[in-house]
Design an enzyme around this catalytic site. Sequence first.
Site, short mmCIF file in Angstrom:
data_model
loop_
_atom_site.label_atom_id
_atom_site.label_comp_id
_atom_site.label_asym_id
_atom_site.label_seq_id
_atom_site.Cartn_x
_atom_site.Cartn_y
_atom_site.Cartn_z
CB CYS A 41 48.59 4.79 79.66
SG CYS A 41 46.97 4.30 80.19
N GLY A 56 42.45 35.31 62.57
CA GLY A 56 43.82 34.81 62.68
C GLY A 56 44.03 33.39 62.22
CB CYS A 87 43.80 1.32 77.20
SG CYS A 87 44.16 2.84 78.12
CG HIS A 118 42.92 21.33 64.64
ND1 HIS A 118 43.44 22.36 63.89
CD2 HIS A 118 42.01 20.69 63.83
CE1 HIS A 118 42.88 22.35 62.67
NE2 HIS A 118 42.01 21.35 62.62
C1 BJW Z 1 47.25 37.25 62.62
C2 BJW Z 1 48.08 37.78 63.58
C3 BJW Z 1 47.53 38.74 64.41
C4 BJW Z 1 49.23 36.33 62.52
N1 BJW Z 1 46.25 39.09 64.25
N2 BJW Z 1 45.98 37.61 62.48
C5 BJW Z 1 40.15 19.25 51.65
C6 BJW Z 1 40.98 19.85 50.73
C7 BJW Z 1 42.36 19.70 50.81
C8 BJW Z 1 42.94 18.94 51.83
C9 BJW Z 1 42.11 18.36 52.76
C10 BJW Z 1 40.75 18.50 52.65
N3 BJW Z 1 40.18 17.83 53.69
C11 BJW Z 1 41.17 17.29 54.45
C12 BJW Z 1 42.36 17.56 53.89
C13 BJW Z 1 43.69 17.13 54.40
C14 BJW Z 1 44.20 18.04 55.53
C15 BJW Z 1 44.34 19.45 55.01
O1 BJW Z 1 43.57 20.34 55.29
N4 BJW Z 1 45.39 19.71 54.27
C16 BJW Z 1 45.62 21.06 53.69
C17 BJW Z 1 46.72 21.79 54.49
C18 BJW Z 1 46.00 20.88 52.25
N5 BJW Z 1 43.32 17.98 56.70
C19 BJW Z 1 43.41 17.00 57.57
O2 BJW Z 1 44.20 16.09 57.45
C20 BJW Z 1 42.45 17.05 58.76
N6 BJW Z 1 41.83 15.76 58.89
C21 BJW Z 1 40.83 15.35 58.09
O3 BJW Z 1 40.34 16.07 57.27
O4 BJW Z 1 40.43 14.04 58.31
C22 BJW Z 1 39.64 13.41 57.31
C23 BJW Z 1 40.57 13.04 56.20
C24 BJW Z 1 41.60 12.17 56.45
C25 BJW Z 1 42.49 11.82 55.41
C26 BJW Z 1 42.34 12.37 54.15
C27 BJW Z 1 41.30 13.27 53.90
C28 BJW Z 1 40.40 13.59 54.94
C29 BJW Z 1 43.22 17.28 60.06
C30 BJW Z 1 43.87 18.61 60.14
C31 BJW Z 1 44.68 18.72 61.44
C32 BJW Z 1 45.52 19.98 61.52
N7 BJW Z 1 46.43 19.87 62.62
C33 BJW Z 1 47.29 20.99 62.98
C34 BJW Z 1 48.20 20.57 64.15
C35 BJW Z 1 47.37 20.48 65.45
C36 BJW Z 1 48.20 20.15 66.63
C37 BJW Z 1 49.26 21.18 66.92
O5 BJW Z 1 48.96 22.35 67.21
O6 BJW Z 1 50.42 20.80 66.86
O7 BJW Z 1 46.49 22.11 63.36
S1 BJW Z 1 48.24 21.63 61.61
C38 BJW Z 1 48.10 23.33 62.07
O8 BJW Z 1 47.32 24.07 61.09
C39 BJW Z 1 47.27 23.33 63.36
C40 BJW Z 1 46.39 24.53 63.16
O9 BJW Z 1 45.27 24.45 64.02
C41 BJW Z 1 46.07 24.48 61.70
C42 BJW Z 1 45.61 25.77 61.11
O10 BJW Z 1 46.59 26.77 61.22
P1 BJW Z 1 46.14 28.25 61.55
O11 BJW Z 1 45.55 28.31 62.90
O12 BJW Z 1 45.34 28.79 60.45
O13 BJW Z 1 47.58 28.97 61.70
P2 BJW Z 1 48.55 29.53 60.53
O14 BJW Z 1 49.89 29.67 61.13
O15 BJW Z 1 48.43 28.76 59.30
O16 BJW Z 1 47.96 30.98 60.18
C43 BJW Z 1 48.03 32.07 61.09
C44 BJW Z 1 47.23 33.21 60.49
O17 BJW Z 1 47.16 34.24 61.45
C45 BJW Z 1 47.84 33.82 59.23
O18 BJW Z 1 46.80 34.02 58.27
C46 BJW Z 1 48.38 35.18 59.70
O19 BJW Z 1 48.29 36.19 58.70
C47 BJW Z 1 47.45 35.48 60.83
N8 BJW Z 1 48.01 36.32 61.89
N9 BJW Z 1 49.34 37.18 63.44
C48 BJW Z 1 45.52 38.52 63.24
N10 BJW Z 1 48.28 39.34 65.37
ZN ZN Z 2 46.41 2.88 78.44
#
Ligand code: BJW
Ligand code: ZN
Length: 266
Positions: free
Chosen positions: A173, A212, A135, A124
Amino acid sequence: MTTTAMGEARAALSGARRVAVLTGAGISAESGVPTFRGAGGLWRRFSALDLATPEAWADDPGLVWEFYDYRRRVMADKAPNAGHQALAAFEARLAEAGRPFTLVTQNVDGLHEVAGSSRVVHLHGSLWRVRCVGCGRESENRDVPITPAYEGAGDPGADVVGRGFGPEDLPRCGCGGVVRPAVVWFGESLRDEDLRAAFTAAAECDALLVVGTSAVVYPAAGLVPHAKRGGAVVIEVNLEETPATAWVDHHLTGPSGEVLPELLAP
Ligand code: BJW
Ligand code: ZN
């Protein structure tokens, strides 16, 4: 977590030649970095997830930069925790033994590298890189604040969120175009080479360690069934069960900063 579960997971890992790891925001939680979902959300007045979209950028790039500027500022006093360090030490040990290892992260905070992990696939993007919308040039940028106008902005505690930044306040930029955070927002494609590296590692590994992540964001979450179908043993470390839990062989419940040092100890 039972001692049996830990013992079985340790045995599965030591029996694996190729290891892949997928991390999410939870691994940085014990470093004090907020996760996306669940309690302790990032921002009070705006949902973090509503700001991680191209629509939010089109609507108000100044607000989106306020969010990312704030997140960059939050990182200033954050350091890797025992979970990041255990993974870095594990990578070094496997490298010595000639065993292939790939760390795939959804995190943009850069803490794996600070801990010493050397080969990290950033699905990500990175908080510390920017891309010109004119650009397309991408570069490292560690300026905090991102421009002088952002000094002191964005702190949700101070209730100054949504100050109304204008085009003159945005980072630019050399070509004059506005730069945006080089991260992947919802609806945007991940980089081909990162996707290929991640899915190849999942297909070829003997063991996948999932740490996580809420496992709801795709395509990252798809790595788990992909590894399973390729014959890998899957081990999940999380405070709770997730949609990925249905696919895993071993679920270790607990904070990754405590579970990983024990799981990955020599
Ligand atoms: C602990 C702990 C401790 C806490 N020890 N554990 C297929 C099906 C359905 C939908 C889609 C699909 N394919 C694509 C999609 C659409 C979409 C998607 O997935 N939507 C779903 C949410 C429904 N995906 C996209 O749009 C992706 N692009 C794509 O697929 O392009 C092609 C396409 C385009 C158009 C249409 C269809 C396809 C892009 C996804 C980009 C995600 N971006 C973000 C922001 C990044 C920048 C930023 O940081 O600001 O990424 S969103 C956010 O979520 C961030 C994270 O990396 C990501 C995942 O979150 P993560 O890391 O899992 O964190 P949390 O907070 O959710 O969970 C924390 C966990 O830790 C919990 O389980 C806790 O219990 C645990 N925990 N403390 C151990 N101490
Ligand atoms: Zn530029």
